[in-house]
Design an enzyme around this catalytic site. Sequence first.
Site, PDB file in Angstrom:
ATOM      1  N   ASP A  73       0.860  -1.188   0.000  1.00  0.00           N
ATOM      2  CA  ASP A  73       0.000   0.000   0.000  1.00  0.00           C
ATOM      3  C   ASP A  73       0.894   1.236   0.000  1.00  0.00           C
ATOM      4  O   ASP A  73       1.652   1.462   0.949  1.00  0.00           O
ATOM      5  CB  ASP A  73      -0.908  -0.018   1.233  1.00  0.00           C
ATOM      6  CG  ASP A  73      -1.799   1.205   1.307  1.00  0.00           C
ATOM      7  OD1 ASP A  73      -2.569   1.403   0.355  1.00  0.00           O
ATOM      8  OD2 ASP A  73      -1.705   1.946   2.288  1.00  0.00           O
ATOM      9  N   THR A 106      -3.052   4.870  -4.192  1.00  0.00           N
ATOM     10  CA  THR A 106      -1.999   5.628  -3.507  1.00  0.00           C
ATOM     11  C   THR A 106      -0.625   5.379  -4.133  1.00  0.00           C
ATOM     12  O   THR A 106       0.251   6.230  -4.044  1.00  0.00           O
ATOM     13  CB  THR A 106      -1.949   5.249  -2.013  1.00  0.00           C
ATOM     14  OG1 THR A 106      -1.887   3.825  -1.899  1.00  0.00           O
ATOM     15  CG2 THR A 106      -3.187   5.735  -1.299  1.00  0.00           C
ATOM     16  N   THR A 107      -0.430   4.204  -4.725  1.00  0.00           N
ATOM     17  CA  THR A 107       0.847   3.908  -5.395  1.00  0.00           C
ATOM     18  C   THR A 107       0.876   4.577  -6.765  1.00  0.00           C
ATOM     19  O   THR A 107       1.859   5.237  -7.130  1.00  0.00           O
ATOM     20  CB  THR A 107       1.034   2.387  -5.553  1.00  0.00           C
ATOM     21  OG1 THR A 107       0.865   1.765  -4.283  1.00  0.00           O
ATOM     22  CG2 THR A 107       2.403   2.054  -6.093  1.00  0.00           C
ATOM     23  N   ASP A 404      -9.089  -0.547   1.602  1.00  0.00           N
ATOM     24  CA  ASP A 404      -9.068  -0.096   0.203  1.00  0.00           C
ATOM     25  C   ASP A 404     -10.320  -0.567  -0.531  1.00  0.00           C
ATOM     26  O   ASP A 404     -10.951   0.195  -1.275  1.00  0.00           O
ATOM     27  CB  ASP A 404      -7.820  -0.639  -0.520  1.00  0.00           C
ATOM     28  CG  ASP A 404      -6.565   0.133  -0.137  1.00  0.00           C
ATOM     29  OD1 ASP A 404      -6.660   0.998   0.748  1.00  0.00           O
ATOM     30  OD2 ASP A 404      -5.492  -0.132  -0.711  1.00  0.00           O
TER      31      ASP A 404
END
Length: 542
Positions: A73, A106-107, A404
């Site tokens: 994450d 988020t990545t 998520d």
Amino acid sequence: MAAMGQLVFDEYGKPIIILKDQDQQKRLTGIEALKSHILAARSVSSILCTSLGPKGLDKLMVNPDGDITVTNDGATILKMMDVEHQIAKLMVQLSQSQDDEIGDGTTGVVVLAGALLEKAEYLLDKGIHPIRVADGYELAAKKAIENLERIAEEFPVDANNLEPLILTAMTTLGSKIINRCHRQMAEIAVNAVMAVADMETRDVNFELIKVEGKVGGKLEDTMLVKGVVVDKDFSHPQMPKELKDVKMAILTCPFEPPKPKTKHKLEVSTVEEYNALYQYEQKQFTEMVDKVKAAGANLAICQWGFDDEANHLLLQKQLPAVRWVGGPEIELIAIATNGRIVPRFEELSPEKLGTCGKVRELSFGTTKDKMLVIEECPNTKAVTIFIRGGNKMIIEEAKRSIHDALCVVRNLVRNNKIVYGGGASEVSCALAVYEEADKISTLEQYAFRAFADALESIPMALAENSGLSPIYTLSDCKARQVAEKNPALGIDCNHNGTCDMKTQHVIETLHSKKQQILLATQLVKMILKIDDIRTPGESYSG
């Protein structure tokens, strides 16, 4: 101050710091400073690049205490990294804001920002002013957003047909450590969101979804409880392990004699005085328990503790009790059971009691660990996801993964527009931006092409992480999108034999994808406008 230099004043009384060895100090400014910022941001981005996609790798983070976290994450990795450079800290905040707003991607947002800065460096080397690059990026981002709106599709969100939502949640969980029980986790996430969702106002209250974990068992033992799981047990081992048709008193007042609010001290000097005090304490305990019983309660849930005297009395009076239940859990229990939180025993009445069908104690393996499950509650909107796993590290990563998936399903309930994942939407946007660049006669066309190249870094990274040839796979995908006019064609990361993400059900929310492009572009524009970093009171050495 003496160590750094000397403080003097000008004729107006304004202080001037004269630094030691000032003639030998170097400060990066202009293009050199920009390149230093870009290098720092790209370093952060390159760390996350290998974590992208369903075949992305995990990172093992070790904190100063030696605790281990294994995750892919992006927000968690960056949060745990010890980042010193100021620009790198901005990348950490970028990932965090994506996590706060969307909960997923988020990545990808950090990888995209790093790619935009990498392409900007080539333009700076060509002599293009950073402001022209930043403005060109902003215009290109608008074109990409327009293209996303054009290719977006309506997604069916129906409480009676959860299959499409489950397939979307499976996309989110595809890259996570818990994809061993891929579908089960997706179903749990979807059922949890739909249990608390208000389909009329299209809103989801995350406060009603509690995620608990317990070490032991296997991931497949994870379950969704329509009620509340509390990491406590009954206060006395001889109390019953299961209660039915429960009426519970939810108390935030302790089972102990009231303390006089005075600074005076009470001295006990004789046995008679001690016995009188003991009798008073017993009387208070008995009155408290009797008040709870008189209200019709057959279970007391208390936010505070109570001593052995009170505990023994509760057992004698056949009133099971749970102590030291935390504030958020107390609130969730009150919501689930339609009960009222009572701050004083005098205020307890039958209509303030919470009700539920069953309260049972769960025990685990050979350990003495126990938890309470409050089930069959009148308000079914409060649910708990109870995760099991081989060790603490797996449970924590499972919690992040479930979070998520919950966020993605919530976003779909709020706004049911979707685009296709697997790099398909990025390739489509890149083609649209390339096309627009050919229509521009000004210098911004270079920034447009650089923006399109940066968008392609996402499918390139997906292909590379999946063991495919990045350049060949991306070229094939672009050519097919142009030839077939199908914006759902992406990278076949799971080797399913088809590049059509619609067939593979690889879906992303439109809101998430737009947010990624907008946040990354805004951050890059800000970085390109920084040509110096100054710390008050000291010089900056290159």
